[in-house]
Design an enzyme around this catalytic site. Structure first.
Site, PDB file in Angstrom:
ATOM      1  N   ASP A 179      10.254   4.518  32.066  1.00  0.00           N
ATOM      2  CA  ASP A 179      10.632   5.136  32.113  1.00  0.00           C
ATOM      3  C   ASP A 179      10.514   6.432  33.140  1.00  0.00           C
ATOM      4  OD1 ASP A 179      12.967   6.214  32.622  1.00  0.00           O
ATOM      5  OD2 ASP A 179      13.999   5.110  30.780  1.00  0.00           O
ATOM      6  N   HIS A 180      10.269   5.909  33.906  1.00  0.00           N
ATOM      7  CA  HIS A 180      10.082   6.606  35.024  1.00  0.00           C
ATOM      8  C   HIS A 180      10.452   8.417  35.112  1.00  0.00           C
ATOM      9  CE1 HIS A 180      12.763   5.634  38.657  1.00  0.00           C
ATOM     10  NE2 HIS A 180      12.805   7.146  38.330  1.00  0.00           N
ATOM     11  N   HIS A 242      17.564   4.636  31.964  1.00  0.00           N
ATOM     12  CA  HIS A 242      17.216   6.331  32.715  1.00  0.00           C
ATOM     13  C   HIS A 242      18.529   7.239  31.790  1.00  0.00           C
ATOM     14  CE1 HIS A 242      14.409   4.562  35.378  1.00  0.00           C
ATOM     15  NE2 HIS A 242      15.139   4.508  36.133  1.00  0.00           N
TER      16      HIS A 242
HETATM   17  O1  LIG Z   1      14.651   3.284  38.020  1.00  0.00           O
HETATM   18  C1  LIG Z   1      14.321   3.429  39.636  1.00  0.00           C
HETATM   19  O2  LIG Z   1      15.179   4.515  40.381  1.00  0.00           O
HETATM   20  C2  LIG Z   1      15.220   5.140  41.278  1.00  0.00           C
HETATM   21  C3  LIG Z   1      15.636   6.063  41.065  1.00  0.00           C
HETATM   22  O3  LIG Z   1      15.163   6.836  41.003  1.00  0.00           O
HETATM   23  P1  LIG Z   1      14.777   8.731  41.382  1.00  0.00           P
HETATM   24  O4  LIG Z   1      13.543   9.336  40.335  1.00  0.00           O
HETATM   25  O5  LIG Z   1      14.697   8.463  42.767  1.00  0.00           O
HETATM   26  O6  LIG Z   1      15.722   9.219  40.556  1.00  0.00           O
HETATM   27  C4  LIG Z   1      16.812   3.923  41.933  1.00  0.00           C
HETATM   28  O7  LIG Z   1      16.455   4.706  42.966  1.00  0.00           O
HETATM   29  C5  LIG Z   1      16.139   2.529  41.724  1.00  0.00           C
HETATM   30  O8  LIG Z   1      17.720   1.624  42.036  1.00  0.00           O
HETATM   31  C6  LIG Z   1      15.773   2.130  40.165  1.00  0.00           C
HETATM   32  O9  LIG Z   1      15.170   0.293  40.182  1.00  0.00           O
END
Ligand SMILES: O=C1O[C@H](COP(=O)(O)O)[C@@H](O)[C@H](O)[C@H]1O
Ligand code: NDP
Length: 492
Positions: A179-180, A242
């Site tokens: 989960d980045h 997230h």
């Molecule tokens: O996991 C995801 O995250 C991105 C948003 O990530 P961020 O680090 O730029 O806040 C999102 O654009 C994408 O749709 C989703 O799959």
């Protein structure tokens, strides 16, 4: 857990894809440049494209040059990269891959340690995991770890099925579900802000906190991901993972130790305590929206339904706002409001903790409103915290207190960019630290919470609100807070 200069071969399945190019190669490069990993590593790319290792290296090189301001020692860096083309559904190819890994293990002295990074569509996860086990690729003198990208299932039953397939080949403690957001510096800082400051922890409960707001807004639309997004929507794409992870970190009890198991166990308790929203109640707690046409900084933006690979009558939500209640002693009665959406007015992830009003404020004239104290955690694009307090300003003779902000910015303090989320997570995986990856129990509980909401929406039980591109979402999301006497605090 190994501490420094971990040694490993990293096999990237899906090495010709977007994620590998935009995130994975630059992150590995930064780990080397920052001397987190030394010379004992090799990266093997797998995909179907009939590239040679030289072509692969040149692709890796391009990816680094296009994403980094400075790119030195590229030739030495890319010399650690190898390409092995095959279709992952073909079991016979895994034996050859094993041969290459054994050879590289000798060349780079990686002690039999292997990371298998699945940067591919989820339908392949189970097949790859099982073939790795069956063909003996996990059978070495070192450790083997499996990194899995999102989405982890589409709902609880599909996530369960996927988990069973993976668990036939890997133990839970070998599985690193990405989960980045958990790799972001300021998301990791939530724990530190809470548990290392005498100022906050005593106030971190329903006696002093009125509500907590978590916003993750994006300017970007669905881009070229219409096909994926039509089957996902913002609820599955952002909320199930997230947003709920951030809520869990904000709401969890202090763990007895800062170990992976203890932290995960506290997060699991929060997810268990989330008040379930029944299908018929969904519209009382959740708002869904979809972007229409609009404008941002003189740029005309098309409606979601006019994007590529999106149905003309799509009912997919590109925005979600919700009110979450956590039924435990600490949080009873405190709403956690979340909102996330595409094509909004700002790219911003922020957490606002609104403290309760003091019983009486002597410094306010009769009838004047008292601004509450706010703790703002800036996750991105800027990183830091702001504390909004009330104080008398010098020029103000009336003696009336005014909100003042105490800003603590990471960018300002360090003068350098903090590491990318993926960089931290790959390093954690190499060191065997799974704290910032999601345990199966967290994934399962998150799906259990989200499934009735998507079910209600699929059955058309709640309206799909429209919002203009470039705005902060539909009016209905403001009403959700207004009903509780609250308001969204601005994030841009
Ligand atoms: O996991 C995801 O995250 C991105 C948003 O990530 P961020 O680090 O730029 O806040 C999102 O654009 C994408 O749709 C989703 O799959
Ligand atoms: N891109 C992103 O920013 C993010 C992606 N993710 C997730 O990461 C994963 C990968 O995404 P992304 O890189 O965007 O996807 P892409 O479609 O860009 O890449 C898919 C990769 O899989 C390879 N591939 C497809 N089928 C096979 C097969 N049968 N055998 C071998 N290789 C195959 C493709 O290579 P080839 O065609 O050469 O075979 C390609 O390298 C997905 O699960 C996605 O949800 C998660 C968060 C963000």
């Amino acid at each position: 857990m190994t501490q420094e200069h971990p040694k490993s071969i990293i096999v990237i399945f899906g090495a010709t894809g977007d994620l590998a190019k935009r995130k994975l190669f630059p992150s590995i490069y930064r780990l080397v440049q920052n001397e987190k990993i030394g010379k004992n590593f090799a990266v093997v790319g797998v995909a179907r494209r009939p590239w040679t290792t030289d072509e692969f290296r040149s692709n890796v090189s391009d990816s680094i040059q296009s994403s980094m301001k400075e790119s030195k020692d590229l030739e030495e860096f890319t010399s650690h990269f190898y390409y092995h083309p095959f279709d992952v559904t073909n079991p016979s190819s895994y034996l050859e891959l094993n041969g290459l890994l054994t050879e590289l293990d000798g060349t780079y002295q990686t002690e039999g340690n292997r990371i298998f990074y699945l940067a591919m569509a989820p339908e392949f996860f189970g097949t790859i995991a099982q073939n790795l086990k069956k063909e003996g690729l996990t059978d070495t003198n070192g450790w083997s770890r499996l990194v899995i990208e999102k989405p982890f299932g589409h709902d609880l039953p599909s996530a369960r099925k996927l988990n069973q397939e993976i668990r036939e080949a890997f133990n839970e403690n070998q599985i690193y579900r990405i989960d980045h957001y958990l790799g972001k510096e300021m998301v990791q800082n939530i724990e530190v802000i809470r548990f290392a400051n005498a100022l906050f922890e005593p106030l971190w409960n329903n006696r002093y906190i009125s509500n907590i707001q978590v916003t993750s807004s994006e300017i970007l639309g669905v881009e070229d991901r219409g096909r994926y997004y039509e089957n996902s929507g913002a609820l599955r794409d952002m909320v199930q993972n997230h947003m709920l992870q951030m809520v869990a970190l904000l709401a969890m009890e202090p763990p007895i130790k800062l170990t992976t198991d203890e932290i995960r166990s506290e997060k699991v308790k929060v997810l268990r305590a989330l008040r379930a929203v029944a299908e018929d109640e969904v519209s009382q707690y959740f708002i869904r929206g979809q972007y229409g046409a609009g404008q941002l900084e003189d740029k005309q933006l098309v409606a979601y339904r006019d994007e590529n690979n999106v149905d003309d009558n799509s009912q997919t939500e590109t925005y979600v706002a919700g009110k979450l209640l956590i039924d435990n002693f600490r949080w009873a009665g405190v709403p956690f409001y979340i909102r996330t959406g595409k094509r909004m007015a700002a790219k911003s992830t922020k957490i606002v903790v609104q403290f309760k009003d003091i019983p009486m404020n002597l410094y306010y004239k009769k009838g004047e409103t008292v601004p509450p104290n706010l703790l703002i955690i800036h996750i991105q694009p800027e990183e830091g915290i702001t504390l909004q307090l009330n104080a008398k300003k010098d020029e103000d003779e009336s003696g009336i207190s005014k909100p003042v902000k105490l800003d603590l910015s990471n960018n300002f303090l360090d003068g350098i960019n903090t590491p990318e989320a993926y960089e931290k997570l790959i390093y954690d995986c190499m060191r065997g630290d799974a704290t910032n990856f999601t345990h199966w129990d967290e994934v399962a509980l998150s799906w259990s919470f989200v499934d009735p909401i998507s079910e209600a929406w699929t059955k058309g039980k709640a309206a799909l609100a429209s919002y203009p591109s470039g705005s902060m979402g539909p009016k209905e999301a403001d009403d959700l807070l207004k009903e509780d006497g609250n308001q969204w605090w601005p994030v841009n």
